[in-house]
Design a protein around this motif. Structure first.
Motif, mmCIF file in Angstrom:
data_model
loop_
_atom_site.group_PDB
_atom_site.id
_atom_site.type_symbol
_atom_site.label_atom_id
_atom_site.label_comp_id
_atom_site.label_asym_id
_atom_site.label_seq_id
_atom_site.Cartn_x
_atom_site.Cartn_y
_atom_site.Cartn_z
ATOM 1 N N THR A 173 0.807 -1.226 0.000
ATOM 2 C CA THR A 173 0.000 0.000 0.000
ATOM 3 C C THR A 173 0.836 1.270 0.000
ATOM 4 O O THR A 173 0.495 2.254 -0.673
ATOM 5 N N TYR A 174 1.956 1.287 0.711
ATOM 6 C CA TYR A 174 2.690 2.531 0.971
ATOM 7 C C TYR A 174 4.034 2.586 0.245
ATOM 8 O O TYR A 174 4.982 3.190 0.719
ATOM 9 N N LYS A 175 4.106 1.981 -0.922
ATOM 10 C CA LYS A 175 5.360 1.953 -1.661
ATOM 11 C C LYS A 175 5.842 3.364 -2.026
ATOM 12 O O LYS A 175 7.030 3.682 -1.904
ATOM 13 N N ASN A 176 4.936 4.234 -2.462
ATOM 14 C CA ASN A 176 5.299 5.571 -2.922
ATOM 15 C C ASN A 176 5.296 6.620 -1.801
ATOM 16 O O ASN A 176 5.433 7.809 -2.083
ATOM 17 N N TYR A 177 5.173 6.171 -0.560
ATOM 18 C CA TYR A 177 5.218 7.121 0.545
ATOM 19 C C TYR A 177 6.649 7.603 0.820
ATOM 20 O O TYR A 177 6.830 8.633 1.470
ATOM 21 N N PHE A 178 7.634 6.900 0.305
ATOM 22 C CA PHE A 178 9.042 7.242 0.532
ATOM 23 C C PHE A 178 9.782 7.127 -0.796
ATOM 24 O O PHE A 178 9.348 6.425 -1.712
ATOM 25 N N VAL A 179 10.896 7.833 -0.890
ATOM 26 C CA VAL A 179 11.725 7.819 -2.090
ATOM 27 C C VAL A 179 12.890 6.864 -1.838
ATOM 28 O O VAL A 179 13.689 7.070 -0.917
ATOM 29 N N TRP A 180 13.006 5.852 -2.668
ATOM 30 C CA TRP A 180 14.067 4.853 -2.498
ATOM 31 C C TRP A 180 15.005 4.909 -3.698
ATOM 32 O O TRP A 180 14.584 5.202 -4.818
ATOM 33 N N THR A 181 16.280 4.648 -3.438
ATOM 34 C CA THR A 181 17.270 4.638 -4.513
ATOM 35 C C THR A 181 18.334 3.596 -4.216
ATOM 36 O O THR A 181 18.657 3.329 -3.053
#
Length: 240
Positions: free
Chosen positions: A221-229
């Protein structure tokens, strides 16, 4: 000429006054004072010049009155007098017209409630007593209202740990219950005291459900709640 002959013949001395009978000499003597030259002789037999020269005086009252009633000067004086007062009155009228016709300053907009008094920050952890912090603050409301306090700023009330928020919709149990919070807000409203609650949704604890889900191998559900790199080095210098 007879007086001059008397001087040349020695009957009159140079120091004796010589009265001129002509009108031209009368006019000269009425406007100037003749200062006799010094009798001291300069070198080589020349007479030493008097450095004082001739001192001119102003016109007499009789001479002034001769021009006072002259039609030209009478008209000129009246013209200048009228011109002065017309100019003065015109400047006064122009100044009044500028003041009256100048655009008026717009009225200042009415102040909002948060502009009328200071915002009082309350640190619930510093309140004395062992009971609920929200209940202790509620007991202080009558004294705060009597002191003229019209607004309170409360710290974040949601459940959190040392790393940040755990749940934005759940009240921190160390502060009190939801019923106590509701009673606090109702009493503050009755006393016309505004309550502002600090809310910081820009970061959460690593134990928050958003972060756990987003950092998992298969976020739901919350994949796009944070910026990952994918990077070996940290993307910035943030300690947390």
């Amino acid at each position: 000429m007879a007086d001059v002959a008397k001087v040349e013949s020695g009957e009159l001395s140079p120091a004796d006054p010589i009265v001129a009978e002509t009108d031209e000499l009368k006019n000269i003597t009425s406007t100037a004072q003749i200062i006799p030259m010094s009798d001291t002789e300069a070198p080589n037999g020349a007479l030493k010049e008097d450095t004082r020269g001739i001192i001119f005086s102003g016109m007499s009252k009789t001479e002034l009155m001769a021009f006072a009633n002259d039609p030209f000067w009478v008209r000129l004086r009246w013209f200048l007098l009228i011109l002065f007062w017309v100019t003065w009155i015109g400047m006064l009228v122009a100044a009044i017209a500028i003041v009256v016709s100048a655009p008026k300053c717009s009225a200042a907009p009415p102040k909002q409630w948060f502009q009328k008094s200071a915002l009082n920050v309350i640190k619930l952890e510093d309140l004395p007593g062992t009971e609920s912090k929200l209940q202790e603050l509620r007991d202080l409301l009558p004294g705060l209202a009597d002191a003229g306090v019209s607004s309170l700023v409360l710290p974040p009330l949601y459940n959190q740990d040392v790393n940040g928020a755990l749940n934005f919709t759940e009240l921190n149990p160390d502060l009190g219950t939801e019923e106590e919070l509701t009673e606090l807000l109702n009493d503050a409203n009755d006393k016309d005291i505004k309550v502002i609650m600090d809310f910081q949704p820009n970061h959460v604890s690593k134990n928050h459900v958003w972060f756990k889900d987003s950092s998992s191998a298969s976020p739901i559900t919350y994949k796009n709640y944070f910026v990952w790199t994918d990077a070996v080095d940290p993307p910035n210098n943030w300690v947390s």
